[in-house]
Design a protein around this motif. Sequence first.
Motif, PDB file in Angstrom:
ATOM      1  N   LEU A   1       0.829  -1.200   0.000  1.00 38.83           N
ATOM      2  CA  LEU A   1       0.000   0.000   0.000  1.00 38.83           C
ATOM      3  C   LEU A   1       0.867   1.255   0.000  1.00 38.83           C
ATOM      4  CD1 LEU A   1      -2.728   1.365   0.101  1.00 38.83           C
ATOM      5  CD2 LEU A   1      -2.690   1.142   2.608  1.00 38.83           C
TER       6      LEU A   1
ATOM      7  N   GLN B   1       2.011   1.922  -3.456  1.00 37.67           N
ATOM      8  CA  GLN B   1       0.911   2.412  -4.276  1.00 37.67           C
ATOM      9  C   GLN B   1       0.615   3.883  -4.001  1.00 37.67           C
ATOM     10  OE1 GLN B   1      -2.213  -0.336  -3.299  1.00 37.67           O
ATOM     11  NE2 GLN B   1      -1.614  -1.814  -4.875  1.00 37.67           N
TER      12      GLN B   1
ATOM     13  N   GLN C   1      -0.647  -0.681 -10.742  1.00 39.32           N
ATOM     14  CA  GLN C   1      -0.670  -0.263  -9.348  1.00 39.32           C
ATOM     15  C   GLN C   1      -1.777   0.764  -9.090  1.00 39.32           C
ATOM     16  OE1 GLN C   1       1.060  -1.468  -6.746  1.00 39.32           O
ATOM     17  NE2 GLN C   1       1.906  -2.992  -8.133  1.00 39.32           N
TER      18      GLN C   1
ATOM     19  N   ALA D   1      -5.039  -1.128  -9.066  1.00 36.42           N
ATOM     20  CA  ALA D   1      -5.182  -1.878  -7.810  1.00 36.42           C
ATOM     21  C   ALA D   1      -5.575  -0.946  -6.669  1.00 36.42           C
ATOM     22  CB  ALA D   1      -3.869  -2.598  -7.480  1.00 36.42           C
ATOM     23  N   LEU D   2      -5.002   0.249  -6.639  1.00 38.75           N
ATOM     24  CA  LEU D   2      -5.332   1.211  -5.588  1.00 38.75           C
ATOM     25  C   LEU D   2      -6.779   1.676  -5.729  1.00 38.75           C
ATOM     26  CD1 LEU D   2      -4.333   2.911  -3.194  1.00 38.75           C
ATOM     27  CD2 LEU D   2      -3.613   4.659  -4.842  1.00 38.75           C
ATOM     28  N   GLU D   3      -7.218   1.930  -6.965  1.00 34.66           N
ATOM     29  CA  GLU D   3      -8.606   2.342  -7.190  1.00 34.66           C
ATOM     30  C   GLU D   3      -9.576   1.235  -6.770  1.00 34.66           C
ATOM     31  OE1 GLU D   3      -8.363   5.545 -10.847  1.00 34.66           O
ATOM     32  OE2 GLU D   3      -8.354   3.413 -11.343  1.00 34.66           O
ATOM     33  N   ASN D   4      -9.210  -0.001  -7.045  1.00 36.83           N
ATOM     34  CA  ASN D   4     -10.060  -1.128  -6.614  1.00 36.83           C
ATOM     35  C   ASN D   4     -10.132  -1.195  -5.097  1.00 36.83           C
ATOM     36  OD1 ASN D   4     -10.523  -1.861  -9.272  1.00 36.83           O
ATOM     37  ND2 ASN D   4      -8.880  -3.381  -9.324  1.00 36.83           N
ATOM     38  N   GLU D   5      -8.987  -0.925  -4.445  1.00 33.93           N
ATOM     39  CA  GLU D   5      -8.946  -0.964  -2.983  1.00 33.93           C
ATOM     40  C   GLU D   5      -9.795   0.155  -2.381  1.00 33.93           C
ATOM     41  OE1 GLU D   5      -7.821  -2.219   0.839  1.00 33.93           O
ATOM     42  OE2 GLU D   5      -7.464  -3.207  -1.098  1.00 33.93           O
ATOM     43  N   VAL D   6      -9.683   1.357  -2.949  1.00 33.19           N
ATOM     44  CA  VAL D   6     -10.433   2.508  -2.430  1.00 33.19           C
ATOM     45  C   VAL D   6     -11.914   2.400  -2.795  1.00 33.19           C
ATOM     46  CG1 VAL D   6     -10.653   5.032  -2.505  1.00 33.19           C
ATOM     47  CG2 VAL D   6      -8.386   3.973  -2.496  1.00 33.19           C
ATOM     48  N   GLY D   7     -12.164   1.866  -3.994  1.00 32.17           N
ATOM     49  CA  GLY D   7     -13.552   1.676  -4.409  1.00 32.17           C
ATOM     50  C   GLY D   7     -14.100   2.768  -5.298  1.00 32.17           C
TER      51      GLY D   7
END
Length: 313
Positions: A2, A5, A35, A38-44
Amino acid sequence: MLHSQLVIFKVVAETKNISTAAKRLHMSQPAISLQIQALENEVGVKLFERSNKGVRLTEAGQVFYQKVQDIIDRIHEAYELARDAGGEKKGKLYIGATLTIGEYVLPKLLAYFYKLYPEIEMRVKIANTDTIYHDLVEKNIDIGLIEGPIDDEELKVEKFWEDELVVVVPYHHLWGSKERLPVAELIKERLILREEGSGTRKVLEMALKELGLDINDLNVTMEFSSTQAIKEVVAAGLGVTIVSELTVRRDCDLKMFKKLSLLEAPIRRNLSFVLTKSSAHEKQKQLFINLLRNNELVAKLISQDPCDYVHPV
């Protein structure tokens, strides 16, 4: 993961361009894009709007960006607190320096600084300007000492010395009787230069641009990442070079080389220190900055003979 990212997100947000961010972070463009995804997927939510002109933050991305810098700083502060709690009581200072500074300036500064503060553990990395910038962004170093320009509003850049790039030829070269050289003559000679990404190369390219020229107008036959290697090739008679005056000062005194300024305009550049807003190693960092801001002392240290030593008072 994280943390990496967040650093990538920050650089992309500031450069507004995946390609530029990839160069600064020494990563491939697909790796940067993965990356960010992946960060956008994590944040939503989507953090960037993509277009042919580059990327820009969405409204959600702007809100996220405002907090990211503080998060990065707090992570590194947590690292330091954990190290202290683990028994690492000695002060530490991580310094990154570009090659000319690292080879010809920093050793003299470190020797003086160590005599004043022997309890501070100093770690040094020598690399070109692009690499030092990358390490500053990633918070791998506390202070960067650079020769080339850095365009990043999040970094504080302050001059501590002025240097000149000079044309260097073997002592008995046909230009040896000159003090200044027209750029028209330089174009005809074989040139050995520093590699792309180095501060010396960037400053030279900017100076040529002001003269209405491009690096491709020169007859560049070799490129090296080592100034010492360049000097060896020049000494062998395989061409001439343009490097920092600091790197050949002693060689010229020993009549190995002759240095010349460009007739149209001497190529001067600032040697600067660069800081982030991180509070890591703040006390040690400030002590070293105080040394760099002592112009009279820095001049004395830089000009001293390697066999001499300036003692702290």
